[in-house]
Design a protein around this motif. Structure first.
Motif, PDB file in Angstrom:
ATOM      1  N   LEU A   1     -14.686 -27.141  -1.025  1.00 15.78           N
ATOM      2  CA  LEU A   1     -14.728 -27.789   0.290  1.00 15.78           C
ATOM      3  C   LEU A   1     -15.625 -29.024   0.313  1.00 15.78           C
ATOM      4  N   ILE A   2     -16.768 -28.950  -0.365  1.00 11.77           N
ATOM      5  CA  ILE A   2     -17.681 -30.089  -0.308  1.00 11.77           C
ATOM      6  C   ILE A   2     -17.169 -31.275  -1.128  1.00 11.77           C
ATOM      7  N   HIS A   3     -16.092 -31.061  -1.913  1.00 11.32           N
ATOM      8  CA  HIS A   3     -15.515 -32.145  -2.712  1.00 11.32           C
ATOM      9  C   HIS A   3     -14.175 -32.637  -2.150  1.00 11.32           C
ATOM     10  N   VAL A   4     -13.819 -32.186  -0.944  1.00 14.48           N
ATOM     11  CA  VAL A   4     -12.484 -32.494  -0.412  1.00 14.48           C
ATOM     12  C   VAL A   4     -12.218 -33.995  -0.344  1.00 14.48           C
TER      13      VAL A   4
ATOM     14  N   GLN B   1      -9.716 -22.738  10.724  1.00 16.07           N
ATOM     15  CA  GLN B   1     -10.374 -23.550   9.700  1.00 16.07           C
ATOM     16  C   GLN B   1      -9.363 -24.472   9.010  1.00 16.07           C
ATOM     17  N   SER B   2      -8.178 -23.919   8.713  1.00 20.50           N
ATOM     18  CA  SER B   2      -7.135 -24.733   8.063  1.00 20.50           C
ATOM     19  C   SER B   2      -6.708 -25.887   8.947  1.00 20.50           C
ATOM     20  N   ALA B   3      -6.570 -25.607  10.250  1.00 22.01           N
ATOM     21  CA  ALA B   3      -6.172 -26.664  11.184  1.00 22.01           C
ATOM     22  C   ALA B   3      -7.235 -27.767  11.225  1.00 22.01           C
ATOM     23  N   LEU B   4      -8.525 -27.381  11.221  1.00 23.59           N
ATOM     24  CA  LEU B   4      -9.609 -28.371  11.222  1.00 23.59           C
ATOM     25  C   LEU B   4      -9.599 -29.200   9.931  1.00 23.59           C
ATOM     26  N   LEU B   5      -9.385 -28.518   8.812  1.00 24.55           N
ATOM     27  CA  LEU B   5      -9.367 -29.207   7.518  1.00 24.55           C
ATOM     28  C   LEU B   5      -8.177 -30.164   7.444  1.00 24.55           C
ATOM     29  N   ARG B   6      -7.026 -29.687   7.933  1.00 30.78           N
ATOM     30  CA  ARG B   6      -5.825 -30.544   7.924  1.00 30.78           C
ATOM     31  C   ARG B   6      -6.038 -31.777   8.800  1.00 30.78           C
TER      32      ARG B   6
ATOM     33  N   ASP C   1      -2.215 -22.208   3.672  1.00 34.04           N
ATOM     34  CA  ASP C   1      -3.520 -21.964   4.268  1.00 34.04           C
ATOM     35  C   ASP C   1      -4.513 -22.839   3.492  1.00 34.04           C
ATOM     36  N   LEU C   2      -4.690 -24.075   3.955  1.00 37.80           N
ATOM     37  CA  LEU C   2      -5.508 -25.049   3.221  1.00 37.80           C
ATOM     38  C   LEU C   2      -6.942 -24.582   3.031  1.00 37.80           C
ATOM     39  N   PHE C   3      -7.493 -23.930   4.046  1.00 34.36           N
ATOM     40  CA  PHE C   3      -8.891 -23.508   3.959  1.00 34.36           C
ATOM     41  C   PHE C   3      -9.069 -22.502   2.819  1.00 34.36           C
ATOM     42  N   ARG C   4      -8.129 -21.553   2.713  1.00 34.58           N
ATOM     43  CA  ARG C   4      -8.212 -20.564   1.640  1.00 34.58           C
ATOM     44  C   ARG C   4      -8.073 -21.238   0.277  1.00 34.58           C
ATOM     45  N   CYS C   5      -7.130 -22.184   0.158  1.00 35.30           N
ATOM     46  CA  CYS C   5      -6.902 -22.870  -1.118  1.00 35.30           C
ATOM     47  C   CYS C   5      -8.110 -23.695  -1.554  1.00 35.30           C
TER      48      CYS C   5
ATOM     49  N   CYS D   1      -2.576 -33.125   0.687  1.00 37.34           N
ATOM     50  CA  CYS D   1      -3.769 -33.784   1.248  1.00 37.34           C
ATOM     51  C   CYS D   1      -3.456 -35.084   1.967  1.00 37.34           C
ATOM     52  N   LEU D   2      -2.412 -35.789   1.508  1.00 34.02           N
ATOM     53  CA  LEU D   2      -2.158 -37.144   1.999  1.00 34.02           C
ATOM     54  C   LEU D   2      -1.247 -37.192   3.218  1.00 34.02           C
TER      55      LEU D   2
END
Length: 584
Positions: free
Chosen positions: A249-252, A411-416, A240-244, A285-286
């Motif tokens: 988040l602002i530094h992703v 949120q995780s899907a959007l972040l991914r 769950d990337l969003f939770r992690c 992330c990559l």
């Protein structure tokens, strides 16, 4: 329900031995998922001690056993009461390597590069229980059940542990043996298929990702059976990337850049769960680019690499470390990038965003959340446009609003997707240039070795960026040239280049076989000597064996035609030569 000892296997006193099986395939299906299962307990005299390894004839070196013992218990500073799940990654140290499963070649060919088996590392998936127990001298029951695998299937194995560990702690050895025998009935990991994996009366249903669906194939529907309704896992590996990433988040984008360049980074966390999840989120992330540097989701002062990582006489290695012991605050103070994260908040609000601190501001004994990034991040890529793309445009207030409106999985899907777009924008020019190094198909002739792939010249690539650079697909502005130059020095570039070069070489070999099949072999043989013809037979046999062994992207029909060609050529030779060639 204990099985008799397998031939040659040594008992560890538990009665757990490999069941009698054909000697050629001992525990073949089990070993396509797991190397072994370990039980680590707390001994008053020895500290953490290995209570059990199953199957008992799986060989771990003493060094590996010691490391697994220390990595399977949270640090005493973590204060983990109750049940805790986390993971670690361990470098294999000597000893005889277990042979890969029989179907490993097919899995390696079809699975994404990020999900390949690790030949030199073990992953450990841990379920640790610490509860008060007056019958124990120390007053606490402390034990860990550990799944050891070469596969980075975090989601699958942690879900499996959450099913079997509570039962194991209650029923002990017979339960563990039954579970391992059930796993030995599972189908092997099969990219592109959704697998039904029965265990303890439950069916885990999980899709196995594939690089691309081959021509004529379609992802299969799981087989129907009479087992209970399945527990559906959306992925074998995804966090769950969003939770992690909530606190950062602002530094992703900055963190993505750090991971791309393989920079040394230490994650300081209050527990091994947060430590391991944060490190694994960073290394993912990559995707789809493979993170080729070392990483340790949970690292302790007892690790054999401790001195190597804490020395100040040389620059820190390309590794991401997850730690929980406050001792590391001082021991790793010289590392260029430090991320401190706290306990996650369970409320609807987004946690306060971790602030970037200058090296002088991040005090040695300060344990508050914070992030220290080296000066290289002041490059134009981040300094000129620090909030240019995706999530980085959003203020913490806007992020809070988003979180209230959307579930975490969305949120995780959007972040991914955001991270995927960053990686694809960066990697597409490299892929485009690499494709230009491939010889033209018309240069491939049947009776000569295929032409070589042209060398990768960094300056030639840099000249292509003006017309075909990441600015075509990414709104982010900045020093892309500087980022590529740093990337060329990182293990991630070396890993990407080796993988792509191998893929292209195999494609050339496959094209060469297809050209041979289209050629008029009888016309070629007319004016050739017996030596030349025998030489061709040997070369074709070698090509055919290599195509099958390395699972080259060649149709089975093409391979069969090459086999017929070989038989035709041999049939045209004198009988004594035919006998020799058939014999060999």
């Amino acid at each position: 329900c204990a099985a008799p000892p397998a031939a040659g296997g040594r008992s560890n006193g538990s009665g757990l031995e490999r069941r009698a099986r054909p000697p050629s395939l001992p525990w073949a299906r089990f070993s396509s998922w797991l190397e072994c299962v370990c039980v680590v307990t707390f001994d008053l005299e020895l500290g953490q001690a290995m209570e059990l390894v199953y199957p008992s004839d799986f060989r771990l070196t003493e060094k590996e056993k010691t490391s697994i013992c220390y990595l399977s218990f949270p640090d005493s500073y973590s204060g983990c009461l109750g049940d805790t799940q986390f993971s670690f990654r361990l470098r294999q140290s000597g000893g005889q390597r277990s042979p890969p499963p029989p179907d490993d070649g097919d899995y390696a060919r079809r699975a994404p590069v990020t999900l390949q088996r690790e030949p030199a590392h073990y992953f450990g998936y841990v379920y640790f229980r610490q509860v008060k127990d007056s019958s124990v001298k120390r007053g606490y029951f402390q034990k860990s059940l550990v799944l050891v695998s070469r596969l980075p299937f975090l989601n699958l194995f942690q879900s499996l542990l959450s099913l079997i560990a509570p039962e194991y702690f209650d029923k002990l050895v017979p339960c563990l043996e039954a579970v391992c025998n059930e796993i030995d009935q599972w189908p092997s990991p099969d990219p592109g298929r959704t697998l039904n994996l029965p265990v303890m009366g439950v069916v885990m249903q999980v899709p196995c990702p594939v690089v691309r669906v081959a021509v004529g194939e379609s992802p299969s529907v799981p087989l129907q059976n009479l087992l209970p309704a399945p527990v559906v896992l959306p992925s074998v590996h995804e966090l769950d990337l969003f939770r992690c990433f909530q606190p950062v988040l602002i530094h992703v984008q900055m963190l993505w850049e750090l991971m791309l360049l393989g920079e040394p980074i230490v994650v300081m966390a209050p527990s091994p769960t947060i430590s391991s999840e944060t490190v694994l989120a960073l290394t993912s992330c990559l995707a789809p680019l493979k993170f080729c540097c070392d990483y340790r989701p949970y690292f302790t002062i007892h690790d054999s690499e401790f001195k190597e990582y804490t020395t100040r006489t040389q620059a820190p290695p390309n590794v991401v470390l997850g730690v929980t012991n406050p001792f590391f605050i001082k021991a790793l103070q010289h590392w260029p990038h430090i991320l401190r994260v706290g306990e996650p908040r369970l409320s609807g609000d987004l946690p306060k965003q971790v602030k970037v601190k200058k090296p002088t501001k991040l005090k040695t004994l300060d344990t508050k959340p914070g992030i220290r990034l080296g000066v290289f991040l002041l490059s134009p890529l981040t300094a000129a446009h620090p909030q240019a793309s995706g999530l980085n445009r959003l203020s913490p207030h806007e992020l809070r609003g988003i979180q209230r409106k959307r579930p975490s999985e969305v949120q995780s899907a959007l972040l991914r997707r955001h991270l995927l777009e960053l990686t694809q924008s960066f990697i597409f020019p490299l892929e485009h240039y690499m494709a230009s190094l491939m010889p033209l198909q018309r240069a491939i002739t049947p009776w000569k070795n295929p032409p070589q792939i042209r060398p990768f010249r960094q300056e030639d690539f840099m000249r292509t960026l003006e017309q075909a650079g990441p600015q075509l697909t990414c709104v982010l502005k900045g020093d892309w040239l500087g980022l590529y130059r740093r990337f060329f020095k990182s293990p991630n570039f070396d890993g990407w280049y080796r993988h792509r070069h191998r893929e292209m070489t195999q494609k050339l070999e496959a094209l060469h076989l297809e050209v041979i099949c289209e050629a008029n072999i009888l016309a070629w043989m007319k004016d050739k000597s017996e030596v030349e013809i025998v030489d061709l037979v040997l070369k074709l046999r070698e090509k055919l064996a290599r195509a099958r062994c390395h699972h080259l992207p060649v149709k089975e029909e093409t391979l069969q035609r090459v086999g017929l060609y070989i038989e035709t050529i041999i049939g045209s030779l004198p009988e004594d030569l035919q006998a020799v060639l058939h014999h060999h």
